[in-house]
Design a protein around this motif. Sequence first.
Motif, PDB file in Angstrom:
ATOM      1  N   TYR A 114      -0.330   1.436  -5.716  1.00 50.10           N
ATOM      2  CA  TYR A 114       1.100   1.621  -5.961  1.00 50.10           C
ATOM      3  C   TYR A 114       1.334   1.342  -7.442  1.00 50.10           C
ATOM      4  O   TYR A 114       0.398   0.968  -8.156  1.00 50.10           O
ATOM      5  N   GLU A 118       7.466   1.287  -8.727  1.00 49.61           N
ATOM      6  CA  GLU A 118       7.828   0.998  -7.336  1.00 49.61           C
ATOM      7  C   GLU A 118       8.078  -0.497  -7.143  1.00 49.61           C
ATOM      8  O   GLU A 118       9.058  -0.899  -6.500  1.00 49.61           O
ATOM      9  N   LEU A 138      12.625   2.983 -11.263  1.00 49.89           N
ATOM     10  CA  LEU A 138      11.814   3.850 -10.405  1.00 49.89           C
ATOM     11  C   LEU A 138      11.559   5.205 -11.041  1.00 49.89           C
ATOM     12  O   LEU A 138      10.470   5.773 -10.898  1.00 49.89           O
TER      13      LEU A 138
END
Length: 221
Positions: A114, A118, A138
């Motif tokens: 990830y 995020e 984001l």
Amino acid sequence: PREITTVLMAVNVLGFKNTRDMTIMAATRAVYKRFGITEKMLWTHSVSAAIGAKTIASKYAPFVRDDAFICGLLHDVGKVILNNECPDLFSQVMMRTYNEGESSIRAESGVFGYTHTEVGSLITAKWNYPKVISSIILQHHRDEESRPSMEDSGTLKVLACVDLSNTICKVLGAGYREPRETIDLVDHPALTFLDIPRETAPKLVTKLQEAFAKEAAYWVH
């Protein structure tokens, strides 16, 4: 010229906005659990991005100046969290980013599965920060084609200021090992969105460089 002994006096002398900006920076600096070379690079970039976004917004989108400053300061807060909680893994990301030239998003995806965008978005939402901050964090690494529809023109203005400031930080090497002077700003989409004439891009880089030198000295050490 005189001794400042109360918060009220400080606000009167510095102005509310300057006092607020200093307070936000000091509070954000406290998020860092340690402060070595990696942390200094992250902090230098965050402070410079904030100063740059504020400077750009002040001239081309003054009604989002405050949001641009805060979002610039926090746009990479996910990196700070990853480094705080998983320093060994994050050092692998830094090696791939700074030594091998890989993008931070690709390196983080490879190491963690990830990305800092995020993580930063989720963390600031959990902290109950305004939605615009989580949204900018984001989206700031996504190109226009992969971004969801953002109808709020104010949010788009903030995103443009942060995007442009972030790129100019790379050009100047703010928070990086060395400047990337080969980056061409002429076709940067933020210029069009903010109605900034393309021919003024070099002057804008110089203006931000001067702003960094003037303001960042108080915070980067």
